[in-house]
Structures are given as C-alpha cells and as structure tokens.
Design a protein around this motif. Structure first.
Motif, PDB file in Angstrom:
ATOM      1  N   MET A 219      17.630   4.627  28.411  1.00  0.00           N
ATOM      2  CA  MET A 219      18.149   5.997  28.432  1.00  0.00           C
ATOM      3  C   MET A 219      17.087   6.963  28.930  1.00  0.00           C
ATOM      4  O   MET A 219      17.361   7.874  29.729  1.00  0.00           O
ATOM      5  CB  MET A 219      18.631   6.387  27.035  1.00  0.00           C
ATOM      6  N   ALA A 220      15.863   6.789  28.452  1.00  0.00           N
ATOM      7  CA  ALA A 220      14.763   7.662  28.884  1.00  0.00           C
ATOM      8  C   ALA A 220      14.493   7.500  30.376  1.00  0.00           C
ATOM      9  O   ALA A 220      14.302   8.493  31.094  1.00  0.00           O
ATOM     10  CB  ALA A 220      13.511   7.348  28.072  1.00  0.00           C
ATOM     11  N   ASP A 221      14.495   6.264  30.847  1.00  0.00           N
ATOM     12  CA  ASP A 221      14.280   6.019  32.277  1.00  0.00           C
ATOM     13  C   ASP A 221      15.361   6.712  33.107  1.00  0.00           C
ATOM     14  O   ASP A 221      15.073   7.276  34.177  1.00  0.00           O
ATOM     15  CB  ASP A 221      14.280   4.516  32.559  1.00  0.00           C
ATOM     16  N   TYR A 222      16.593   6.672  32.624  1.00  0.00           N
ATOM     17  CA  TYR A 222      17.719   7.302  33.333  1.00  0.00           C
ATOM     18  C   TYR A 222      17.482   8.802  33.470  1.00  0.00           C
ATOM     19  O   TYR A 222      17.665   9.381  34.552  1.00  0.00           O
ATOM     20  CB  TYR A 222      19.003   7.023  32.561  1.00  0.00           C
ATOM     21  N   LEU A 223      17.079   9.468  32.393  1.00  0.00           N
ATOM     22  CA  LEU A 223      16.899  10.920  32.425  1.00  0.00           C
ATOM     23  C   LEU A 223      15.659  11.338  33.214  1.00  0.00           C
ATOM     24  O   LEU A 223      15.692  12.295  33.995  1.00  0.00           O
ATOM     25  CB  LEU A 223      16.808  11.459  30.993  1.00  0.00           C
ATOM     26  N   VAL A 224      14.558  10.629  33.031  1.00  0.00           N
ATOM     27  CA  VAL A 224      13.325  10.974  33.748  1.00  0.00           C
ATOM     28  C   VAL A 224      13.529  10.804  35.253  1.00  0.00           C
ATOM     29  O   VAL A 224      13.053  11.615  36.056  1.00  0.00           O
ATOM     30  CB  VAL A 224      12.156  10.111  33.249  1.00  0.00           C
ATOM     31  N   ALA A 225      14.286   9.772  35.644  1.00  0.00           N
ATOM     32  CA  ALA A 225      14.559   9.550  37.061  1.00  0.00           C
ATOM     33  C   ALA A 225      15.395  10.671  37.655  1.00  0.00           C
ATOM     34  O   ALA A 225      15.416  10.859  38.875  1.00  0.00           O
ATOM     35  CB  ALA A 225      15.276   8.214  37.253  1.00  0.00           C
TER      36      ALA A 225
END
Length: 334
Positions: A219-225
């Motif tokens: 989830m964090a990777d999705y938002l940071v990207a």
C-alpha cells in the motif's frame, strides 16, 4: 395517534443516538422502528377512508412485498452467478446465490403450508415467518442506516488517515478494490494538506499466507509511487483482521500523538461495520468508504450484516428462538 407518538419517540431516540455516537447499531434500529410506527399510523388513518380506497391500499400492501420478494430472489440468483464468474466459488462469493435460493425455499414453505393445511407444517411456516420477519427488519435497518452513515460529512481536520488493508494479488500487488481505498485516503490527504493540515497516512495490513510482503508495504509503495511524500506514510504490518487493524493502528497513533484525531478509510459496504469495530476498540474515528463494483455489493452487504448479527448472537438468536417457541405454545393451546 398512538403510532405517530411512538414514531416521534423513536425518532428522537435515533437523533439523540446519532448526536451522541453515530457508530451504534441501535441508531439503525431506532430509525427502523420510527419508520415502522409511522407506516402503521398511516395505514390506520387509511382504514378510516372510503372502503374502496382502503381495499386498494390493502392489496398494494400485500401484493407489493410478495412481488418484491420474488424479484429480490431473482436478482440475488443472477448476482450469485455473476459473483461466481468474476470472483470464483469461495464461500463468501456464494452468499447472494444462497440468499436467493433461501428466499425461494421460504416462499415454497409458506405456499406448502397453505395448500396442504398440515398442522405441523403450519407451525414450522409460522415460526419461519416470524423469524425471517425479525431478521429482515434488522437487515433493512442495517442497509438504511449504513447508507446514511456513509453520507455523513467528515468532521474537521485529522492527524491520521488510516487505510485498512485487504488481500493482495500476485503476492505483492494492490488490487482494484484496495486501490480504491488508497485513492480515497489520498484524496482526503490532499484536501486536508491544501487547507494547511499535515495528516499522516497510516496504512494497516499484515502479511497473509499467500502474500510475499505485508499489505501495508504494498500500500505504501502504491501511494509513494503516486506522489505522496514518503515521510507522510506510516506502515502497520501486524494486523490480520479489521479489529487488529484498528487496535494496532491505535497503538501507533497514541504513541505518536496522544489525543490524536483520525479518519478510517475502507470500502463503502464495510464502512458502518468498521465504525462499529472502531467504537468497540476505543478508537474515536469516523469511517468513510471508497466506491465498490456494483456486482460485489449484494454478497458483501450480506456478509457485513451477518457479522453484525452474530456479534450480538446471544440476543438475536435468543429472540429468534423465543419467537419460534411463542408460535409452538400458541398452537399447542389452540
């Protein structure tokens, strides 16, 4: 007049309950009782109208629900087939199909009791009618209030925006359902940041048996990207259930900022039950939902209601058993 007074009393209890804590299921029941009493009052007034008018109303009252039940059964069966085709044959994906078949079986039972004039069958059918009526009333209360709860506005700025996790695909990829939650949380984050707020996106989800990374990490990777600053993202990677999502997230928030204010994001069908779980966990949070595919709604809503119903199993099952015993006792004395 008595029915109207009762409706007013229940509506006042509903309004007071919402003002005190909008996350209680009793609010849904009070609203349902208020509307039921109002309907009884209207029917009582119509009984004083000319006979022709009253007869038309009675026919509509009897024929409307009967036709509606059959239409509902058909829609649930059709949705069940769609769920199996799109989501597979998992137990939760079969709920709308099972519900549709259950409605048809219930209608068949009532018809058989009327046609055969069998005493034992009449007892079973009458008991089933009362129990199903009770469950259907609670289900209607749940749907109606969940709809209202999902449209209540967000109250002020918050310190944390908690996004609840769900399953990943391929072990580490965010599926559309979870992406909807993240996008809704991102939209709230952007809106509050534009007003000068500095909320933290707290992503909550542990690692499932078929996942290579915790849900919170994906989830964090999705938002940071997608442009969310990495320093505004916090991961909670231990939870496996909604209750754990909320409890573990609360620990992180309380340690980072005592007296925090937070908002919880999930899917719209899950928002009201998540709010009830938040209340139970002692998390003072409003819950908002992200859009869900229409075909997913029926099974998901049935699952949510079943969880709420069984959360008060002793009361609800006790009432169902009491209704059945009441019918048996009445027939025994007759």
């Amino acid at each position: 007049m008595t029915a109207y007074i009762a409706a007013l009393v229940f509506f006042v209890l509903f309004a007071a309950g919402v003002l005190r804590d909008r996350r209680r299921f009793r609010n849904a029941v009070f609203l349902g009782l208020a509307l039921a009493m109002l309907a009884i009052g209207v029917v009582d007034d119509l009984a004083k109208a000319p006979v022709e008018v009253f007869e038309v109303v009675v026919v509509l009252i009897l024929a409307g629900p009967a036709l509606g039940i059959l239409v509902l059964a058909g829609l649930l069966l059709a949705n069940g087939v769609t769920m199996v085709r799109k989501e597979g044959r998992g137990p939760t994906n079969l709920l709308s199909l099972v519900a549709g078949l259950g409605i048809l079986a219930f209608v068949g039972l009532l018809c058989a009791a009327v046609v055969t004039d069998d005493r034992a069958l009449e007892i079973v059918a009458t008991s089933a009618l009362l129990v199903v009526g009770y469950v259907a009333f609670l289900f209607a209360c749940f749907i109606g209030y969940a709809y209202l709860y999902g449209r209540m506005p967000v109250r002020g700025d918050v310190d944390f925006i908690v996004v609840l996790g769900s399953g990943l695909v391929g072990g580490d990829q965010v599926p559309p359902l979870l992406a909807g939650r993240l996008d809704r949380g991102r939209a709230v984050y952007d809106a509050q940041s534009a007003r000068g707020g500095k909320p933290v996106l707290l992503l909550s989800g542990g690692r499932g048996t078929d996942e290579t990374v915790p849900e919170a990490v994906a989830m964090a990777d999705y938002l940071v990207a997608r442009g969310v600053p990495a320093d505004r993202v916090v991961r909670e990677t231990r939870s496996r259930t909604t209750a754990e999502n909320l409890r573990f997230s609360a620990e992180i928030m309380a340690e980072a900022k005592p007296g925090y204010r937070c908002l919880v994001v999930t899917n719209n069908y899950h928002a009201f039950r998540a709010a009830m779980e938040a209340r139970k966990a002692g998390v003072d949070a409003q819950v908002i939902g992200s859009p869900t595919a229409r075909y997913f709604w029926p099974s998901a809503t049935i699952r949510e209601f079943a969880a709420v119903f069984l959360a008060h199993a002793y009361v609800n099952l006790g009432i169902c058993a009491g209704l059945a015993l009441l019918v048996v006792a009445a027939w025994w004395r007759a």
